[in-house]
Write a protein that holds these residues in place. Structure first.
Motif, PDB file in Angstrom:
ATOM      1  N   GLY A 428       0.632  -0.876  -0.010  1.00  0.00           N
ATOM      2  CA  GLY A 428       0.037  -0.137  -0.458  1.00  0.00           C
ATOM      3  C   GLY A 428       0.760   1.549   0.229  1.00  0.00           C
ATOM      4  O   GLY A 428       2.015   1.067  -0.085  1.00  0.00           O
ATOM      5  N   ILE A 429       0.302   2.170   0.541  1.00  0.00           N
ATOM      6  CA  ILE A 429       0.789   3.449   0.574  1.00  0.00           C
ATOM      7  C   ILE A 429       1.168   3.915   2.387  1.00  0.00           C
ATOM      8  O   ILE A 429       2.479   3.985   2.137  1.00  0.00           O
ATOM      9  N   SER A 430       0.431   4.074   2.683  1.00  0.00           N
ATOM     10  CA  SER A 430       0.223   4.272   4.076  1.00  0.00           C
ATOM     11  C   SER A 430      -0.976   3.645   5.172  1.00  0.00           C
ATOM     12  O   SER A 430      -1.762   3.796   4.414  1.00  0.00           O
ATOM     13  N   CYS A 431      -0.688   3.440   5.615  1.00  0.00           N
ATOM     14  CA  CYS A 431      -1.772   2.522   6.772  1.00  0.00           C
ATOM     15  C   CYS A 431      -3.072   3.857   6.309  1.00  0.00           C
ATOM     16  O   CYS A 431      -4.081   3.143   6.246  1.00  0.00           O
ATOM     17  N   ARG A 432      -2.841   4.872   6.722  1.00  0.00           N
ATOM     18  CA  ARG A 432      -3.903   5.404   6.720  1.00  0.00           C
ATOM     19  C   ARG A 432      -4.657   5.785   5.787  1.00  0.00           C
ATOM     20  O   ARG A 432      -6.037   6.234   5.357  1.00  0.00           O
ATOM     21  N   ILE A 433      -4.050   5.898   4.426  1.00  0.00           N
ATOM     22  CA  ILE A 433      -5.385   5.801   2.622  1.00  0.00           C
ATOM     23  C   ILE A 433      -4.742   4.512   2.464  1.00  0.00           C
ATOM     24  O   ILE A 433      -5.384   4.575   1.381  1.00  0.00           O
ATOM     25  N   CYS A 434      -4.500   3.822   3.076  1.00  0.00           N
ATOM     26  CA  CYS A 434      -4.823   2.239   2.118  1.00  0.00           C
ATOM     27  C   CYS A 434      -6.249   1.645   2.448  1.00  0.00           C
ATOM     28  O   CYS A 434      -6.649   1.169   3.205  1.00  0.00           O
ATOM     29  N   GLU A 435      -6.997   1.367   1.716  1.00  0.00           N
ATOM     30  CA  GLU A 435      -8.286   0.348   1.972  1.00  0.00           C
ATOM     31  C   GLU A 435      -7.636  -1.442   1.896  1.00  0.00           C
ATOM     32  O   GLU A 435      -8.892  -1.878   1.654  1.00  0.00           O
ATOM     33  N   ARG A 436      -6.715  -1.558   1.901  1.00  0.00           N
ATOM     34  CA  ARG A 436      -7.151  -3.282   2.380  1.00  0.00           C
ATOM     35  C   ARG A 436      -7.679  -3.122   3.851  1.00  0.00           C
ATOM     36  O   ARG A 436      -7.129  -2.876   4.441  1.00  0.00           O
ATOM     37  N   THR A 437      -8.671  -4.139   3.484  1.00  0.00           N
ATOM     38  CA  THR A 437      -8.819  -4.758   4.927  1.00  0.00           C
ATOM     39  C   THR A 437      -8.343  -5.340   5.413  1.00  0.00           C
ATOM     40  O   THR A 437      -8.814  -5.584   6.865  1.00  0.00           O
ATOM     41  N   ALA A 438      -7.632  -6.934   4.900  1.00  0.00           N
ATOM     42  CA  ALA A 438      -7.397  -8.214   5.557  1.00  0.00           C
ATOM     43  C   ALA A 438      -5.662  -7.964   5.741  1.00  0.00           C
ATOM     44  O   ALA A 438      -5.179  -9.145   6.329  1.00  0.00           O
ATOM     45  N   CYS A 439      -4.928  -7.169   5.556  1.00  0.00           N
ATOM     46  CA  CYS A 439      -3.460  -6.835   6.071  1.00  0.00           C
ATOM     47  C   CYS A 439      -3.295  -7.557   7.471  1.00  0.00           C
ATOM     48  O   CYS A 439      -3.464  -6.115   8.281  1.00  0.00           O
ATOM     49  N   HIS A 440      -2.252  -7.622   7.781  1.00  0.00           N
ATOM     50  CA  HIS A 440      -1.944  -8.408   8.624  1.00  0.00           C
ATOM     51  C   HIS A 440      -0.689  -7.613   9.421  1.00  0.00           C
ATOM     52  O   HIS A 440      -0.214  -7.180   9.845  1.00  0.00           O
ATOM     53  N   GLN A 441      -0.714  -6.821   8.386  1.00  0.00           N
ATOM     54  CA  GLN A 441       1.075  -5.658   9.045  1.00  0.00           C
ATOM     55  C   GLN A 441       0.047  -4.263   9.255  1.00  0.00           C
ATOM     56  O   GLN A 441       0.706  -3.289   9.496  1.00  0.00           O
ATOM     57  N   ARG A 442      -1.226  -3.591   9.676  1.00  0.00           N
ATOM     58  CA  ARG A 442      -1.958  -3.151   9.312  1.00  0.00           C
ATOM     59  C   ARG A 442      -1.801  -2.088  10.492  1.00  0.00           C
ATOM     60  O   ARG A 442      -1.309  -3.035  11.504  1.00  0.00           O
TER      61      ARG A 442
END
Length: 466
Positions: A428-442
């Motif tokens: 992604g770009i950064s957690c605050r603007i990333c739309e991936r909902t199942a990222c284990h590193q969020r």
């Protein structure tokens, strides 16, 4: 006095659609031909008195609904929205607004809704920045950010400075004697170059004309600093003219930008555009080959590759980034669709962070961003030597990459499975603007998304993004 013609094509289409009537049936009930109705609906002809009477008698339509009031309100609302500085360079004439309001009112309403959403988003982001402690959230950007944005919106390519550097390198000889040429140029300007045992990389004493360089610094760093001083002394009128055009908000921003332009000149003289681009193509952008050929560091070469955006002679659009050990971005540029986070760190799934774990090695990664664009990314650690025992080391990692469609032109793509879906890692770009909902590193939830917290359920994250 001439009667004002009535154009109400959008309203006619609305009435016909509401009645569920075809153009042929509607034309028959109005007593006009099909081509004539088509022309009225497209505002190529005004609505005739006969049609107005037929609408009232046949369908009981209040003829005042055909007035231009709605259109005029739409025009007024669009003019207000277009007063936003965002549109300062592309303000359409009122005639175009009237056409949009009368011929495509749904589009006009969509534009107004989009602009309203944009303003609301800007307000929310400003509030967020303020909440995160940025004192300048609602004021002008900091000098550092202003300079960073200046180079970013120039595509990290400053044509006049780049060509001046290329002319200097061409006039004074090839890259292998550019160091001698820079020293001679400074000498002809009354500058004495000295190498001493000092922690300061470069120190110019303008009152005595002494340029002191650290003999501990790597050879390529010394050459770069010589060329930077050439820029500050011999290219000062060009740098000042470029700064005048930029119109920075503060003296601090202008001073920072001047150093940036001098750095740009040094890099472009060390690696002149034409010869550098030719060798890059021949060696398929092998950073080590380029570094050896031009007497530059790997980081200097990677940064230079990201600046090859000369009109009519563009190179591969690369992104280039440098991060520190905390993951904070200290340099960033992208000629690709990939845009880095303006604040904070980069996505932890990106291979640039792993470079610290495997020093001295080039790491390759195939990655896909949330918008579906695929990239090949190259990462490596960069250590800035201290030159003496006990002095602190500066450690960074750099990443260079491009869209995967250019991968065949990179030696680093050899042997990689570019056609296998599973080979591309999601980043992604950064957690605050990333739309991936199942990222284990969020690290934090995405902005503008609602969360569900179930005390009886614990997945990868302690919440679910809805």
């Amino acid at each position: 006095m001439a009667t004002q013609k009535l154009y109400a094509g959008a309203k006619l289409r609305e009435v016909r659609t509401r009645l569920g009537s075809t153009q042929k049936d509607f034309a028959a009930k109005l007593g006009v031909s099909l081509p004539y109705l088509n022309q009225m609906e497209n505002n190529n002809r005004p609505v005739s008195t006969t049609v107005v009477l037929a609408l009232a008698q046949e369908f009981g339509l209040d003829v005042t609904e055909l007035s231009a009031g709605d259109s005029e309100r739409l025009v007024s609302d669009m003019r207000e929205a277009l007063a936003d500085p965002l549109f300062a360079e592309s303000l359409p004439p009122v005639a175009d607004l009237r056409l949009a309001a009368s011929n495509a009112p749904a589009f006009a309403h969509a534009f107004l809704e989009l602009h309203r959403s944009y303003r609301q988003m800007q307000e929310r982001l400003a509030s967020l920045d303020e909440a995160l402690g940025r004192e300048d959230a609602r004021a002008t950007p900091s000098p550092w950010e202003e300079v960073r944005d200046f180079f970013h919106y120039c595509d990290n390519y400053i044509d006049a400075v780049d060509r001046a550097a290329e002319n200097f390198a061409t006039r004074e000889g090839n890259a292998r004697n550019i160091r001698v040429a820079a020293t001679a140029t400074l000498g002809n300007s009354g500058v004495t170059v000295e190498f001493t045992d000092t922690d300061q990389i470069r120190h110019y004493h303008s009152e005595t004309g002494r340029l002191i360089l650290s003999r501990r610094a790597p050879h390529e760093t010394q050459t770069f600093q010589l060329l930077l001083q050439v820029a500050l002394i011999k290219q000062d009128p060009l740098l000042e003219a470029t700064l005048d055009l930029a119109r920075f908000h503060s003296a601090e921003a202008r001073a920072i930008a001047k150093i940036g332009l001098a750095n740009y000149f040094a890099g472009a003289a060390l690696m002149p555009y034409g010869p550098f681009q030719q060798v890059a193509r021949e060696c398929r952008h092998d950073l080590e080959v380029l570094a050896g050929h031009f007497g530059a560091s790997v980081e200097q070469v990677a940064h230079r590759l990201s600046t090859l955006q000369r009109p009519g002679a563009k190179g591969i659009p690369f992104f280039f980034v440098r991060v520190d050990q905390a993951g904070t971005i200290t340099k960033r540029h992208s000629a690709t669709r990939l845009q880095f986070a303006r604040f904070g760190g980069a996505c932890p799934l990106w291979n640039v962070h792993r470079a610290f774990e495997l020093p001295g090695r080039f790491l390759r990664q195939l990655a896909e961003t949330p918008d579906g664009v695929r990239y090949i990314s190259l990462a490596r650690d960069v250590t800035k030597p201290a030159g003496r025992f006990g002095a602190p080391l500066r450690r960074y990692a750099i990443a260079l990459g491009c869209e995967v469609r250019h991968a065949r032109d990179l030696v680093y793509a050899d042997g990689m499975d570019l056609d296998r879906e599973a080979a591309f890692e999601p980043i992604g770009i950064s957690c605050r603007i990333c739309e991936r909902t199942a990222c284990h590193q969020r690290a934090v939830p995405p902005l503008e998304r609602r969360l569900t917290v179930n005390p009886n359920l614990r997945g990868v994250l302690p919440y679910q993004v809805t």
